[in-house]
Motif scaffolding. Structure first.
Motif, PDB file in Angstrom:
ATOM      1  N   SER A 255       0.804  -1.327  -0.101  1.00 51.10           N
ATOM      2  CA  SER A 255       0.041   0.143   0.022  1.00 51.10           C
ATOM      3  C   SER A 255       0.845   1.260   0.234  1.00 51.10           C
ATOM      4  O   SER A 255       1.890   1.251   0.667  1.00 51.10           O
ATOM      5  CB  SER A 255      -0.865   0.025   1.239  1.00 51.10           C
ATOM      6  OG  SER A 255      -0.339   0.348   2.402  1.00 51.10           O
ATOM      7  N   LYS A 257       0.246   4.157   1.224  1.00 55.22           N
ATOM      8  CA  LYS A 257       0.473   4.843   2.701  1.00 55.22           C
ATOM      9  C   LYS A 257       1.267   3.912   3.717  1.00 55.22           C
ATOM     10  O   LYS A 257       2.000   4.679   4.331  1.00 55.22           O
ATOM     11  CB  LYS A 257      -1.091   4.891   3.398  1.00 55.22           C
ATOM     12  CG  LYS A 257      -1.511   3.751   3.633  1.00 55.22           C
ATOM     13  CD  LYS A 257      -2.893   3.778   4.280  1.00 55.22           C
ATOM     14  CE  LYS A 257      -3.882   2.489   4.827  1.00 55.22           C
ATOM     15  NZ  LYS A 257      -5.133   2.532   5.247  1.00 55.22           N
ATOM     16  N   ASP A 258       1.286   2.925   3.411  1.00 51.55           N
ATOM     17  CA  ASP A 258       2.467   2.171   4.299  1.00 51.55           C
ATOM     18  C   ASP A 258       3.767   2.423   3.987  1.00 51.55           C
ATOM     19  O   ASP A 258       4.759   2.627   4.759  1.00 51.55           O
ATOM     20  CB  ASP A 258       2.242   0.502   4.187  1.00 51.55           C
ATOM     21  CG  ASP A 258       0.813   0.029   5.063  1.00 51.55           C
ATOM     22  OD1 ASP A 258       0.528   0.975   5.760  1.00 51.55           O
ATOM     23  OD2 ASP A 258       0.594  -1.088   4.691  1.00 51.55           O
ATOM     24  N   ASN A 261       4.602   5.868   5.040  1.00 57.44           N
ATOM     25  CA  ASN A 261       4.740   6.044   6.610  1.00 57.44           C
ATOM     26  C   ASN A 261       6.088   5.365   6.936  1.00 57.44           C
ATOM     27  O   ASN A 261       6.699   5.906   7.909  1.00 57.44           O
ATOM     28  CB  ASN A 261       3.472   5.325   7.245  1.00 57.44           C
ATOM     29  CG  ASN A 261       2.277   6.300   7.039  1.00 57.44           C
ATOM     30  OD1 ASN A 261       2.292   7.395   7.244  1.00 57.44           O
ATOM     31  ND2 ASN A 261       0.971   5.609   6.960  1.00 57.44           N
ATOM     32  N   LYS A 277       7.450  17.137   6.242  1.00 54.84           N
ATOM     33  CA  LYS A 277       6.062  17.979   6.090  1.00 54.84           C
ATOM     34  C   LYS A 277       6.580  19.293   5.388  1.00 54.84           C
ATOM     35  O   LYS A 277       5.303  19.883   5.100  1.00 54.84           O
ATOM     36  CB  LYS A 277       5.935  18.655   7.561  1.00 54.84           C
ATOM     37  CG  LYS A 277       5.384  17.300   8.553  1.00 54.84           C
ATOM     38  CD  LYS A 277       5.050  17.975  10.097  1.00 54.84           C
ATOM     39  CE  LYS A 277       4.976  16.786  10.824  1.00 54.84           C
ATOM     40  NZ  LYS A 277       4.575  17.323  12.171  1.00 54.84           N
ATOM     41  N   THR A 295       0.245  10.253   0.327  1.00 53.22           N
ATOM     42  CA  THR A 295       0.194  11.103   1.792  1.00 53.22           C
ATOM     43  C   THR A 295       0.021   9.962   2.520  1.00 53.22           C
ATOM     44  O   THR A 295       0.040   8.561   2.450  1.00 53.22           O
ATOM     45  CB  THR A 295      -1.306  11.674   1.699  1.00 53.22           C
ATOM     46  OG1 THR A 295      -2.383  10.656   1.663  1.00 53.22           O
ATOM     47  CG2 THR A 295      -1.318  12.678   0.683  1.00 53.22           C
ATOM     48  N   PRO A 296       0.068  10.254   3.989  1.00 52.57           N
ATOM     49  CA  PRO A 296      -0.024   9.174   5.100  1.00 52.57           C
ATOM     50  C   PRO A 296      -1.257   8.377   4.991  1.00 52.57           C
ATOM     51  O   PRO A 296      -1.360   7.311   5.775  1.00 52.57           O
ATOM     52  CB  PRO A 296      -0.005   9.992   6.422  1.00 52.57           C
ATOM     53  CG  PRO A 296       0.694  11.423   5.794  1.00 52.57           C
ATOM     54  CD  PRO A 296       0.169  11.557   4.501  1.00 52.57           C
ATOM     55  N   ASN A 297      -2.281   8.946   4.245  1.00 57.18           N
ATOM     56  CA  ASN A 297      -3.572   8.173   4.130  1.00 57.18           C
ATOM     57  C   ASN A 297      -4.314   7.866   2.983  1.00 57.18           C
ATOM     58  O   ASN A 297      -5.329   7.364   2.836  1.00 57.18           O
ATOM     59  CB  ASN A 297      -4.499   8.903   5.196  1.00 57.18           C
ATOM     60  CG  ASN A 297      -4.207   9.299   6.373  1.00 57.18           C
ATOM     61  OD1 ASN A 297      -4.080   8.713   7.015  1.00 57.18           O
ATOM     62  ND2 ASN A 297      -4.093  10.691   6.441  1.00 57.18           N
ATOM     63  N   ILE A 298      -3.396   7.772   1.959  1.00 53.88           N
ATOM     64  CA  ILE A 298      -3.905   7.637   0.531  1.00 53.88           C
ATOM     65  C   ILE A 298      -4.169   6.008   0.205  1.00 53.88           C
ATOM     66  O   ILE A 298      -3.436   5.201   0.927  1.00 53.88           O
ATOM     67  CB  ILE A 298      -2.668   7.970  -0.512  1.00 53.88           C
ATOM     68  CG1 ILE A 298      -3.381   8.034  -1.752  1.00 53.88           C
ATOM     69  CG2 ILE A 298      -1.554   7.088  -0.498  1.00 53.88           C
ATOM     70  CD1 ILE A 298      -2.422   8.691  -2.957  1.00 53.88           C
ATOM     71  N   ASP A 299      -5.346   6.045  -0.295  1.00 55.27           N
ATOM     72  CA  ASP A 299      -5.933   4.586  -0.471  1.00 55.27           C
ATOM     73  C   ASP A 299      -5.449   3.959  -1.934  1.00 55.27           C
ATOM     74  O   ASP A 299      -6.436   4.126  -2.732  1.00 55.27           O
ATOM     75  CB  ASP A 299      -7.349   4.352  -0.386  1.00 55.27           C
ATOM     76  CG  ASP A 299      -7.844   3.073  -0.353  1.00 55.27           C
ATOM     77  OD1 ASP A 299      -6.975   2.220   0.079  1.00 55.27           O
ATOM     78  OD2 ASP A 299      -9.297   3.118  -0.680  1.00 55.27           O
TER      79      ASP A 299
END
Length: 359
Positions: A255, A257-258, A261, A277, A295-299
């Motif tokens: 993923s 996002k992983d 991160n 940032k 991004t940290p939350n992209i799917d």
């Protein structure tokens, strides 16, 4: 582009038409025009919309174009045997809509822009011909910027160096869609430094997005007239490790996002926890400099046959190349093997990343 590739892409569009319950899709964006045809569907290099449209139906493809552009597109950019030319006067734009109505009647039709996310998914899976073109583009884009770096001299302006880079790229038919140049203090001051009349004292950064056949290859290179202080060298070693973290984890099934991160954690591990940032970190590339930014939350999930360009930065330095993801490995297509390099390691993965070239 050969007939087989064009017809394959038409079939991908028609599969999408079936999924979306449509009878036609109108290709309006420059990215999708180039993806479908391999041609230059622009007048202004930075335009998002193509200067002509392609209407795809279940059994035909129509090139809808005004009389100014029809000759050039038909003769130089689009195989006239694969599309039906529909020309209209440049001063009667409404005639284009009449032609669409004539072809489609009351059938269901929408634009590629309305289906943007679906088209990003389709065009981001590169076929073998596209990958071969991309390899050529990546290598030659990187060689161009590296040649410029070797010619740096004290007192040159950023404008002058941008012109040198443009000349190198255009000599190969590569369009400089992104061209950032910074010297000395401007490298630390701005993440997106458009060139100015600032004169080179010592330290230079050049970031390029080179486009050909619609594909975009991105690369950043750093060079210095003489040795740099230990602080910059420390930062560059750190950013090379972060880049290695990005590249080594960009594997099919992971993923985004992983991956992102993990790289954020790597920023902390190397002692610069807040730097991520201050600038985006890159993401999926292909027919746009970035098809999306991570991004940290992209799917999103990485797939084989996609291309990524990561660009981690720590104030005063940066690392950026373009990679092709395959089932068995990642290929850095902007790696020339002709520059200065530093070995970076992350989680047991070792990569040679571009170093700061000392002149």
């Amino acid at each position: 582009m050969n007939k087989e590739e064009f017809l394959h892409k038409l079939n991908l569009i028609r599969d999408l038409m079936k999924t979306e319950d449509l009878d036609g899709i109108l290709i309006n964006s420059q990215a999708n025009f180039s993806w479908l045809t391999g041609g230059r569907g622009f007048i202004g290099i930075a335009s998002e919309n193509s200067c002509a449209s392609i209407l795809v139906t279940s059994d035909a493809a129509y090139l809808l174009v005004n009389n100014i552009e029809s000759g050039r597109l038909a003769n130089e950019e689009v195989d006239g045997q694969l599309v039906t030319l529909k020309e209209f006067p440049w001063f009667q734009e409404s005639e284009k809509q009449r032609l669409i109505k004539e072809i489609m009647g009351e059938s269901r039709c929408c634009t590629d822009i309305q289906l943007n996310q679906q088209f990003v998914q389709i065009r981001s899976r590169l076929n073998e011909q596209e990958k071969e073109r991309y390899r050529w583009l990546g290598l030659n884009t990187a060689r161009a910027v590296e040649r410029v770096c070797r010619q740096l001299r004290e007192g040159m302006s950023e404008f002058e160096v941008a012109g040198m880079a443009s000349r190198e790229l255009w000599s190969l038919g590569i369009e400089p869609v992104t061209l950032l140049v910074a010297f000395d203090w401007r490298i630390s001051s701005y993440r997106h430094p458009l060139p100015t009349d600032n004169r080179l004292a010592k330290y230079c950064m050049i970031a390029i997005g080179g486009r050909k056949w619609g594909l975009v290859a991105s690369a950043t290179r750093l060079a210095s007239l003489g040795a740099l202080d230990d602080n910059i060298l420390k930062k560059h070693k750190a950013v090379a490790k972060i880049d290695t973290c990005f590249i080594s984890n960009t594997r099919p099934g992971n993923s985004v996002k992983d991956i992102f991160n993990k790289a954020v954690a790597c920023y902390s591990d190397v002692g610069y926890p807040e730097e991520w940032k201050k600038h985006h970190q890159g993401g999926l590339t292909g027919y746009a400099p970035r098809e999306y930014r991570a991004t940290p939350n992209i799917d999103q999930t990485v797939s084989a046959d996609q291309a990524f360009a990561w660009n981690p930065s720590i104030t005063g330095t940066k690392s950026e190349d373009t990679i092709l993801v395959s089932e068995d490995k990642n290929e850095i297509i902007t790696h020339t093997g002709e520059y200065a390099y530093i070995e970076a390691e992350c989680e047991g993965h070792k990569l040679m990343r571009p170093d700061i070239l000392i002149l």
